[in-house]
Design a protein around this motif. Structure first.
Motif, PDB file in Angstrom:
ATOM      1  N   ASN A  52       0.809  -1.220   0.000  1.00  0.00           N
ATOM      2  CA  ASN A  52       0.000   0.000   0.000  1.00  0.00           C
ATOM      3  C   ASN A  52       0.846   1.276   0.000  1.00  0.00           C
ATOM      4  O   ASN A  52       0.587   2.208   0.744  1.00  0.00           O
ATOM      5  N   ASP A  88      -4.208   8.692   3.900  1.00  0.00           N
ATOM      6  CA  ASP A  88      -2.966   8.374   3.206  1.00  0.00           C
ATOM      7  C   ASP A  88      -2.037   9.571   3.363  1.00  0.00           C
ATOM      8  O   ASP A  88      -2.499  10.711   3.461  1.00  0.00           O
ATOM      9  N   SER A 111      -3.641  -3.379   1.669  1.00  0.00           N
ATOM     10  CA  SER A 111      -3.672  -2.967   0.267  1.00  0.00           C
ATOM     11  C   SER A 111      -4.470  -1.684   0.132  1.00  0.00           C
ATOM     12  O   SER A 111      -5.445  -1.468   0.845  1.00  0.00           O
ATOM     13  N   ASP A 112      -4.044  -0.841  -0.783  1.00  0.00           N
ATOM     14  CA  ASP A 112      -4.788   0.382  -1.061  1.00  0.00           C
ATOM     15  C   ASP A 112      -5.356   0.365  -2.477  1.00  0.00           C
ATOM     16  O   ASP A 112      -5.805   1.379  -2.976  1.00  0.00           O
TER      17      ASP A 112
END
Length: 149
Positions: free
Chosen positions: A44, A105, A131-132
């Motif tokens: 990510n 983020d 995970s992004d």
């Protein structure tokens, strides 16, 4: 009994979603030097820098101060908030949030002289999760692409 379990699970989900939105951001934890940070074990993130298989740090034909100001304008126009560093220093950290859930983020950039121009080093990463779905890569690449438009 099943109804009670479902209600409790619903409350846990709502509390988790609320925490993601209100969790405090410590700028000292996220404002770092992208040239020196270790690659995270999770997917990510996205790094722009020289070496170890990262995307190459782009070089621009403009002075560092102008590049920093232009980058800042692009990032803030895209909804980012400067949480650490200064544009005048060319070292800035931005907070962005996903549209649906508000996951935070962090994107840190360092702009420094490179010959007659400037080099941009960047590190975009997610705070939560594994995970992004490529969001940090897409965002940083979008901002960098806008610098050449």
């Amino acid at each position: 009994m099943l109804k009670l379990i479902l209600i409790l699970l619903g409350m846990i989900v709502v509390a988790g979603a609320l925490w993601v939105r209100i969790a405090p951001s410590d700028p000292a934890r996220w404002h770092l030097d992208p040239r020196r940070e270790a690659r995270p074990a999770t997917p990510n993130f996205h790094l722009l820098r020289m070496g170890d298989g990262d995307a190459p740090a782009p070089i621009y034909d403009m002075p560092p101060q102008r590049l920093a100001e232009t980058f800042h304008d692009i990032a803030t126009a895209d909804g980012a908030t400067l949480i650490a560093g200064r544009v005048s220093d060319g070292h800035m950290t931005y907070l962005t949030r996903s549209r649906l859930m508000g996951f935070p983020d962090y994107t840190t950039v360092l702009i420094e002289p490179a010959g007659d121009g400037s080099m941009l080093t960047g590190f975009a990463r997610a705070r939560f999760g594994h995970s992004d779905m490529g969001a940090n890569r897409a965002r940083l690449e979008r901002w960098v692409a806008a610098l050449t438009d």
